[in-house]
Each structure stands twice: as C-alpha cells, then as structure tokens.
Design a protein around this motif. Structure first.
Motif, mmCIF file in Angstrom:
data_model
loop_
_atom_site.group_PDB
_atom_site.id
_atom_site.type_symbol
_atom_site.label_atom_id
_atom_site.label_comp_id
_atom_site.label_asym_id
_atom_site.label_seq_id
_atom_site.Cartn_x
_atom_site.Cartn_y
_atom_site.Cartn_z
ATOM 1 N N ALA A 70 -26.468 -20.639 11.916
ATOM 2 C CA ALA A 70 -25.431 -19.489 11.928
ATOM 3 C C ALA A 70 -25.485 -18.727 11.058
ATOM 4 O O ALA A 70 -25.331 -17.372 10.690
ATOM 5 N N ALA A 71 -25.858 -19.213 9.628
ATOM 6 C CA ALA A 71 -25.672 -18.493 8.386
ATOM 7 C C ALA A 71 -26.838 -17.499 8.428
ATOM 8 O O ALA A 71 -26.796 -16.286 7.894
ATOM 9 N N ARG A 72 -27.969 -18.139 8.787
ATOM 10 C CA ARG A 72 -29.181 -17.113 8.681
ATOM 11 C C ARG A 72 -28.785 -15.833 9.795
ATOM 12 O O ARG A 72 -29.143 -14.791 9.528
ATOM 13 N N GLU A 73 -28.433 -16.134 10.862
ATOM 14 C CA GLU A 73 -28.113 -15.016 12.038
ATOM 15 C C GLU A 73 -27.093 -13.984 11.149
ATOM 16 O O GLU A 73 -27.208 -13.064 11.658
ATOM 17 N N PHE A 287 -17.880 -9.496 23.043
ATOM 18 C CA PHE A 287 -18.668 -10.331 22.265
ATOM 19 C C PHE A 287 -19.485 -11.153 22.901
ATOM 20 O O PHE A 287 -20.280 -12.147 22.503
ATOM 21 N N GLY A 288 -19.495 -11.185 24.429
ATOM 22 C CA GLY A 288 -20.454 -11.864 25.050
ATOM 23 C C GLY A 288 -22.059 -11.934 24.681
ATOM 24 O O GLY A 288 -22.479 -11.153 24.739
ATOM 25 N N GLY A 289 -22.573 -13.324 24.256
ATOM 26 C CA GLY A 289 -23.798 -13.377 24.020
ATOM 27 C C GLY A 289 -24.149 -12.734 22.561
ATOM 28 O O GLY A 289 -25.193 -12.620 21.963
ATOM 29 N N ASN A 290 -23.067 -12.939 21.706
ATOM 30 C CA ASN A 290 -22.858 -12.958 20.291
ATOM 31 C C ASN A 290 -24.263 -13.779 19.645
ATOM 32 O O ASN A 290 -24.390 -14.925 20.104
ATOM 33 N N PRO A 291 -24.962 -12.898 18.800
ATOM 34 C CA PRO A 291 -26.309 -13.625 18.463
ATOM 35 C C PRO A 291 -26.119 -14.766 17.511
ATOM 36 O O PRO A 291 -26.907 -15.750 17.650
ATOM 37 N N VAL A 292 -25.063 -15.003 16.918
ATOM 38 C CA VAL A 292 -24.980 -16.179 16.013
ATOM 39 C C VAL A 292 -24.792 -17.376 16.908
ATOM 40 O O VAL A 292 -25.178 -18.415 16.748
ATOM 41 N N ALA A 293 -23.577 -16.985 17.892
ATOM 42 C CA ALA A 293 -23.515 -18.248 18.766
ATOM 43 C C ALA A 293 -24.707 -18.500 19.878
ATOM 44 O O ALA A 293 -24.951 -19.796 19.829
ATOM 45 N N CYS A 294 -25.541 -17.627 20.110
ATOM 46 C CA CYS A 294 -26.764 -17.680 20.840
ATOM 47 C C CYS A 294 -27.838 -18.589 20.163
ATOM 48 O O CYS A 294 -28.538 -19.505 20.778
ATOM 49 N N ALA A 295 -27.946 -18.259 18.717
ATOM 50 C CA ALA A 295 -28.985 -18.793 17.954
ATOM 51 C C ALA A 295 -28.462 -20.437 17.911
ATOM 52 O O ALA A 295 -29.579 -21.237 17.963
ATOM 53 N N VAL A 296 -27.306 -20.590 17.771
ATOM 54 C CA VAL A 296 -26.953 -22.016 17.472
ATOM 55 C C VAL A 296 -27.066 -22.560 18.941
ATOM 56 O O VAL A 296 -27.655 -23.912 18.899
ATOM 57 N N ALA A 297 -26.797 -21.940 19.906
ATOM 58 C CA ALA A 297 -26.829 -22.491 21.487
ATOM 59 C C ALA A 297 -28.503 -22.879 21.575
ATOM 60 O O ALA A 297 -28.788 -23.925 22.194
ATOM 61 N N LEU A 298 -29.217 -21.938 21.249
ATOM 62 C CA LEU A 298 -30.668 -22.171 21.342
ATOM 63 C C LEU A 298 -31.012 -23.344 20.834
ATOM 64 O O LEU A 298 -31.947 -24.385 21.325
ATOM 65 N N ARG A 299 -30.490 -23.882 19.543
ATOM 66 C CA ARG A 299 -31.042 -25.143 18.947
ATOM 67 C C ARG A 299 -30.424 -26.332 19.713
ATOM 68 O O ARG A 299 -31.184 -27.254 19.776
#
Ligand code: PMP
Length: 420
Positions: A70-73, A287-299
């Motif tokens: 999350a911090a990286r994104e 906000f849908g598909g926010n990159p911070v949330a999506c990067a965490v979700a990928l993990r």
C-alpha cells in the motif's frame, strides 16, 4: 470552527463517540492494533478475533507485506480515476475474470455498490434484449444485500427497509431454499440476487437442490443470476466462492469485504453477454479500482490461490464446526450449529424460541474471556475468523467461547430457578 474540540471521552478500553452517527453504538471498544488473528484494545488487552472486521480481514491483522505494498503504491500515485488506467487495477481484473465464466470486472468500493452495479446490469441486459417491462428483481427471505437504495430494496428484513420507502420498485422476495417457489420466475424477471450462504440473515446455506434448480430456471428464462458473494466469497466457505461450495452457477458474482483484506474495494464480475452491451458512461464510480486497494488485493489473491491455502481453510472450518458442536451439546441455550467453512454459527434459544438477549450476554461474556465474536440474524452466534488463523488460536478461541457460554448458561439457569 475555532476553540476546543472534544474528540471523545475514554473509559478503559471504550470511547464514547457521540459525534459518530447514531446508526452505530455510541460507546465502542477501541481496537488499536493486531497481529495475525489477535487484536489489542487501547488498554493493551489482547483478544482472539473471530470477527475479522465482519468477515473482512481474511489474512489477519498487522500484515507488513500489505502495508509495504500500500505504501509503495501511495508513493507512486494514490489515485488514478477511471479516466486513466493503473497497472494493479488491470492485473487484478484479469485474475478475477479468469476465476469463472466472466468477461469483465466492474470495480467499486463496498458490497452495496457491487450489488447496485449488478442489479443495474441485470436491468440493462433485460431492457436491451427483451425491451421495457422485463425489469423484475427477485431476492429471498432473510437475504441481505446492502444499505444503498437499490441493494436495500433487495434486502428482505422489513425494519431495514420500511423507514426508507418507497424504494426501488419491481422487487419480490421468494422463500429461500423453497424449490417450488422458483416457478414464479419468468421472462419478466431481469435478475435474481442471492447469497450462497446468508451472512447477516442467520447463516443458512443454500441447498444443493435449490442451487441447481435456481441455476437451471435462470438459464431457461435468460434471467441474470447474481451471486452476492460479498461475505461468502474469497475462500470463506473453503472454496474460492460460496457458489462453488453449494453448486450454484451464477452469471454475475459480487465481491467486497475480504477482496483487499481490509481496504475498501468491490468487484462485480460480469459475463460477455452483459459486457458487450455496456458503453462508456453507462455506469461508474470515482474511487472504484483505486490502485492502492487493487495492489493489496492482488497480493491477497495470490495468497488465496496459493496451493494448499483453501485446503487449510477446509480443515480449519472442520475444526470450527467440531468445536461449535461440542459447545452446543453442553448447553441447553444453544441449538444446532450451521454454516460452511470458516463462516459458522449456532442459534441461541430457550425452549426452541430465539433468545437475542442471551446472545448479547454471550457476546459480552466472550469478550470478557478474551474472544471477539459476531451476531447474525436475531439470535445466531456468528464466527468468521481470519482464514489463516493458526490451529492453536482457533482451539483457544473456542475454549474461551465455551467458558463464556457456560457462564451465561449457569446464570440463566439460576435466574429461571429463582423465578419459579
Ligand atoms: N451483501 C452481503 C452478503 C453482505 O454481507 C454485506 C455486508 N454485511 C453487503 C452486501 C453490504 O456490504 P457493504 O456494507 O460493504 O455495503
């Protein structure tokens, strides 16, 4: 706007939070931090967490890997909007779409928003393929689909809906798990929305027969079948989706709670025949598909789909079931446990009647014993631990719950004796 602002007053582990809207309790325990399946309150007391943020934190608390991602994104760019693309969003969509017969993914922020999108897509599909007048929505008794006007319209419980009427029209409720009622479905029905296991409405799982007839009937009339997997999805029942566990074949799957393991995110997974009818502007979400949330979700997705992860959930679910059975066998105020995988519970009842007051006492006594638990429906104890909880903590949590139930049972028996 100047001067002193009272930010809340403390009482041990609790804060009085009168400035938070009264639709929530005014006084609540403050959780400060956690590790794995345990959380601490502000006095430093540690609890075993069988609530997981209401079936959200599937990987537990204090995950440094998720924090790093999350911090990286956030350092890169906190938000992109849907005018532009961000790589984690596109990658996550690709993985989610590959998890079933889907063509595309619509991202939102909450379960209600995911269902709202699903209901709109079902209506749009019926309207474009069959014309006006085919807009009916069907949901089921004890079903819960959210609090926004559309999702609320499909939510069965009258007290949630009535103060806000008139709601979205054209919604009917059929009895859940009643195969004969499905004869009511016809081409005027645009969509059916249903939970494979009812999370808020009492933990009743869909029967395999009902799942099969419902899937078949929807196919026959080209009705869009929406599985609300906001609570049952992402491994909670021991399979990727609750639909897999009960044998349902939905057209649309909605996901939210555990999708980003604690960050707000939702997904509405849609088939090609709906996706091909959509054009830019038909629906949207800032906000849908926010990159911070999506990067965490990928993990989260990688973890969930790692070999052996779901097998481990099945085993933990069996442990949970056995534990609940043993607790309920020893207490006259508990009924028969139900649920699937790591979403299980047991009704609190006296003489076969729901006993919500005793449930409240058990929840509080469990907290005193050091385990946090949930309610479902009027009188169900609901347990939804992180999916990766260690066996030792699962066993210890159940032992604490057992002590709590014993205490409340004894008190109750004493009270009824003195009243006789
Ligand atoms: N559907 C189901 C099955 C749920 O359990 C919930 C939340 N309890 C919702 C929808 C609504 O989700 P949200 O609160 O994120 O809008």
């Amino acid at each position: 706007m100047t001067g002193h602002v009272q930010e809340g007053s403390y009482d041990g582990a609790y804060i009085s939070n009168t400035k938070i809207a009264h639709c929530y309790a005014n006084r609540a325990m403050v959780l400060t931090d956690g590790r794995g399946a345990t959380v601490r309150d502000r006095t430093g007391r540690r609890y075993i967490d069988f609530t997981a943020g209401i079936a959200v934190n599937i990987l537990g608390h204090g995950r440094r890997d998720l924090a790093r991602i999350a911090a990286r994104e956030m350092r890169r760019r906190i938000h992109a909007s849907n005018l532009f693309a961000s790589v984690p969003t596109v990658q996550l969509a690709a993985h989610l779409v590959a998890s079933g017969p889907f063509a595309a993914c619509f991202f939102g922020n909450s379960g209600s928003e995911a269902n709202e999108a699903a209901l709109k897509f079902a209506r749009l599909y019926a309207h474009r393929t069959r014309g006006a007048g085919h807009h009916g929505i069907v949901s089921f008794s004890q079903g819960f689909h959210g609090r926004t006007m559309g999702s609320l319209s499909a939510t069965h419980k009258g007290s949630y809906r009535e103060p806000f009427e008139p709601l979205v029209g054209g919604v009917r409720y059929l009895p859940f798990n009643d195969v004969s009622a499905l004869a009511e479905l016809d081409a005027r029905t645009a969509g059916v929305i249903v939970e494979p296991i009812q999370g808020e409405g009492g933990l009743t799982a869909m029967s395999r027969e009902f799942a099969s007839v419902l899937s078949e009937t929807c196919r026959e009339h080209d009705i869009v079948l929406i599985a609300d997997e906001v609570q049952s999805g992402m491994g909670r029942t021991g399979r990727l989706y609750g639909s897999n566990t009960v044998g349902l074949a939905p057209d649309i799957v909605t996901l939210s709670k555990p999708l980003a393991a604690g960050l707000p995110l939702s997904a509405t997974l849609i088939p090609e025949r709906i996706n091909e009818l959509l054009s830019p502007g038909d629906h949207g979400s800032t906000f849908g598909g926010n990159p911070v949330a999506c990067a965490v979700a990928l993990r989260v997705w990688r973890e969930l789909t790692r070999t052996g992860f779901l097998d481990r959930v099945v085993q933990a679910g069996e442990r949970l079931e056995a534990g609940l059975q043993s607790i309920s066998a020893q207490s006259p105020i508990l009924g028969t446990p139900r649920g699937l995988g790591m979403l299980r519970g047991v009704p609190v009842e006296t003489d076969g009647e729901p006993a919500p007051d005793l449930l409240g006492r058990i929840i509080e006594q469990a907290r005193v014993e050091g385990v946090l638990i949930l309610r479902s429906g009027t009188n169900m104890i609901r347990l939804a631990p992180p999916l990766n909880i260690r066996d030792r903590l699962l066993t210890e949590g159940l032992a604490r719950l057992e002590r709590a139930v014993e205490q409340v049972t004894n008190d109750y028996e004493k009270e009824t004796r003195t009243h006789e």
